[in-house]
Design a protein around this motif. Structure first.
Motif, PDB file in Angstrom:
ATOM      1  N   HIS A   1       1.007  -1.009   0.314  1.00  0.00           N
ATOM      2  CA  HIS A   1       0.028   0.421   0.423  1.00  0.00           C
ATOM      3  C   HIS A   1       0.813   1.589   0.046  1.00  0.00           C
ATOM      4  O   HIS A   1       0.725   2.091  -1.014  1.00  0.00           O
ATOM      5  N   ARG A   2       1.651   1.118   0.771  1.00  0.00           N
ATOM      6  CA  ARG A   2       2.736   2.708   0.535  1.00  0.00           C
ATOM      7  C   ARG A   2       3.881   2.429  -0.028  1.00  0.00           C
ATOM      8  O   ARG A   2       3.851   3.657  -0.718  1.00  0.00           O
ATOM      9  N   LEU A   3       3.610   1.584  -1.424  1.00  0.00           N
ATOM     10  CA  LEU A   3       4.739   1.546  -2.346  1.00  0.00           C
ATOM     11  C   LEU A   3       3.357   1.947  -3.953  1.00  0.00           C
ATOM     12  O   LEU A   3       3.483   2.354  -4.888  1.00  0.00           O
ATOM     13  N   GLY A   4       2.419   1.273  -3.259  1.00  0.00           N
ATOM     14  CA  GLY A   4       1.599   1.594  -4.779  1.00  0.00           C
ATOM     15  C   GLY A   4       1.729   0.327  -5.477  1.00  0.00           C
ATOM     16  O   GLY A   4       0.270  -0.136  -6.192  1.00  0.00           O
ATOM     17  N   ILE A   5       2.072  -0.437  -5.399  1.00  0.00           N
ATOM     18  CA  ILE A   5       2.224  -2.410  -5.746  1.00  0.00           C
ATOM     19  C   ILE A   5       3.163  -3.352  -5.459  1.00  0.00           C
ATOM     20  O   ILE A   5       4.067  -2.789  -4.270  1.00  0.00           O
ATOM     21  N   PHE A   6       2.306  -4.109  -5.104  1.00  0.00           N
ATOM     22  CA  PHE A   6       3.185  -5.475  -4.736  1.00  0.00           C
ATOM     23  C   PHE A   6       4.060  -6.278  -5.596  1.00  0.00           C
ATOM     24  O   PHE A   6       3.386  -7.005  -7.025  1.00  0.00           O
ATOM     25  N   GLY A   7       5.449  -5.570  -6.182  1.00  0.00           N
ATOM     26  CA  GLY A   7       5.822  -6.046  -7.366  1.00  0.00           C
ATOM     27  C   GLY A   7       6.316  -7.258  -7.880  1.00  0.00           C
ATOM     28  O   GLY A   7       8.000  -7.697  -8.223  1.00  0.00           O
ATOM     29  N   HIS A   8       5.815  -8.289  -7.676  1.00  0.00           N
ATOM     30  CA  HIS A   8       6.590  -9.932  -8.174  1.00  0.00           C
ATOM     31  C   HIS A   8       4.966 -10.106  -8.883  1.00  0.00           C
ATOM     32  O   HIS A   8       3.739 -10.324  -8.619  1.00  0.00           O
ATOM     33  N   GLY A   9       4.810 -11.839  -9.292  1.00  0.00           N
ATOM     34  CA  GLY A   9       3.735 -12.030 -10.249  1.00  0.00           C
ATOM     35  C   GLY A   9       4.151 -12.969 -11.196  1.00  0.00           C
ATOM     36  O   GLY A   9       5.645 -12.842 -11.745  1.00  0.00           O
ATOM     37  N   TYR A  10       4.026 -14.141 -11.443  1.00  0.00           N
ATOM     38  CA  TYR A  10       4.420 -14.841 -12.960  1.00  0.00           C
ATOM     39  C   TYR A  10       2.947 -15.165 -13.772  1.00  0.00           C
ATOM     40  O   TYR A  10       1.746 -15.655 -13.419  1.00  0.00           O
TER      41      TYR A  10
END
Length: 451
Positions: free
Chosen positions: A314-323
């Motif tokens: 939430h602080r960063l605006g994204i969870f920068g991971h995914g496949y």
């Protein structure tokens, strides 16, 4: 023996790079071509029938050729063959399987994330642990603990957590952040006169000594299999898990239970964490989740583990991971149907009921001239064989002799390991071990002649 020209074996050698082989030896000999599967059996391209005593790779719970899984895949392929779970999107099979996993798992595990393999899942858990430490303002708390002979996968992070030299040598692994403590292999590593509880206390002391040497403030988590699989089916001694968890709790270190092999009934309970009284912060599952009909793994986590990660995203605006394939609709649909079969046919109960017979037949092999000691729990176990002049030579010879007798199992060094499909019957257990005994007799007779 060199495969005939233009055979499938020869064509395979020409084009395909295999896992876990000596590539130059493979070019000379080729491999076994498996064409079909039915129940606990597989058939090679000559029609020869084998009992699959390792359930493929510790994974085919419901057996081969299960029509309900074929139908589940076909239905989902027709309806929605692919979609993703990126960018605020989802689909029914991933939601339904996540709900089912939460229903059957220890109650403190309340969140699920899907990937496609155990290696991939453990790799992601490492990333999440580091992300979480940063979220908590603890940037130094990044080291990961594991054990010698542990197996957690072969990607760069999970391969580093793995404690097997063959998975490190020439790969420039392990990473510096990954540290390994002792293996709880009581029959092999006990001191003279040392009881199982005393041995477990010594293992816990070794873990604490490592933590103190590295600095508790630098250590984030420990990864551990409840029963160590690819290290040779190493079963924890009495008091081990209570002692280890006490040390981790003392120093605020997370516990990740790697249930990739043990989960979904293998030990006679749904999860091995329940068998051994383990309360993990994260539980990693794969293999039997879909009986490996589709590539699938699931990371289950507690709210306490997840909350800082959610806050940081939430602080960063994204969870920068995914496949691309995370939560794949066909894989999750198959996984859901597989878990329904496990429940409906009481395969967890089957493992518990047949365990005394399975372990009894393993123990009887201790009386064979090549047998040393056996170990196991539920429907996973191993017999340690007397080593020859070269470590692993006896195991390889018996593994080859078992193939001739129509049984596929796995020799890990001189440990002969078994993990049959959970659908196996009492009669099939006897048939499997009768064939194993004949293979041992064959190798023993050959060694006697050579001597």
């Amino acid at each position: 023996m060199t495969p005939p020209p233009n055979s499938l074996e020869a064509r395979d050698i020409a084009v395909q790079v295999h896992a876990a082989v000596d590539h130059r030896l493979y070019e000379e000999t080729g491999g076994l071509v498996i064409e079909e599967g039915e129940g606990i059996y597989v058939f090679d391209n000559t029609g020869k029938k084998y009992i699959e005593g390792l359930a493929g790779l510790w994974s085919v719970a419901v057996g081969f050729g299960e029509p309900r899984l074929v139908e589940a895949a076909t239905r989902q392929m027709s309806k929605l063959p692919y979609y993703h779970i990126f960018n605020y999107k989802t689909h029914g099979p991933s939601v339904e399987l996540a709900e089912k996993l939460i229903e059957i798992s220890p109650e403190h595990l309340t969140k699920v994330h899907f990937t496609s393999s155990g290696s991939e899942a453990n790799d992601l858990v490492v990333k999440m642990i580091w992300y979480r430490s940063n979220a908590l303002g603890k940037p130094a708390k990044k080291k990961i603990l594991s054990r010698l002979k542990a197996y957690h996968g072969v990607t760069i992070a999970s391969g580093s957590i793995t404690g097997i030299p063959a998975n490190h040598t020439s790969f420039d692994l392990p990473l510096e952040r990954m540290k390994h403590t002792l293996t709880p292999d009581y029959p092999r590593e006990k001191l003279e006169g040392e009881s199982e509880p005393e041995f477990s206390a010594r293992m816990a002391k070794a873990l604490e000594d490592l933590i103190l040497a590295e600095g508790p403030e630098t250590i984030a988590a420990m990864f551990a299999e409840p029963v160590m699989g690819a290290g040779g089916v190493i079963v924890p001694p009495e008091g081990y898990w209570a002692a280890i968890q006490a040390v981790l709790k003392k120093y605020d270190i997370l516990l990740v239970a790697d249930e990739v092999i043990c989960g979904f009934g293998r030990t006679g309970q749904m999860f091995a964490s329940q068998t051994y009284g383990i309360t993990p912060d994260v539980m990693v599952t794969s293999k039997q989740i879909s009986s490996s009909y589709m590539p699938l793994s699931a990371i289950l986590m507690s709210e306490e583990f997840f909350a800082p990660i959610a806050d940081e995203s939430h602080r960063l605006g994204i969870f920068g991971h995914g496949y691309t394939a995370s939560g794949h609709p066909v894989a999750t649909a198959v996984g859901l149907e597989n878990l329904k079969i496990i429940e409906e046919r009481d395969l967890v109960g089957n493992a518990a009921r047949l365990s005394p017979q399975f372990l009894g037949r393993l123990k009887a092999l201790e009386e064979h001239p090549l047998g040393l000691w056996s170990r196991g729990v539920g429907l996973i176990g191993a017999i340690e064989l007397a080593p020859g002049a070269t470590p692993g030579a006896t195991g390889r010879a018996v593994q080859a002799a078992m193939l001739e007798e129509g049984v596929i199992a796995r020799a890990i060094g001189d440990a002969l390991c078994f993990c049959p499909p959970l659908i196996i019957t009492a009669e099939q257990i006897d048939a499997m071990f009768d064939a194993v005994t004949r293979a041992l007799d064959t190798v023993a007779a050959t060694l006697s002649q050579e001597a």
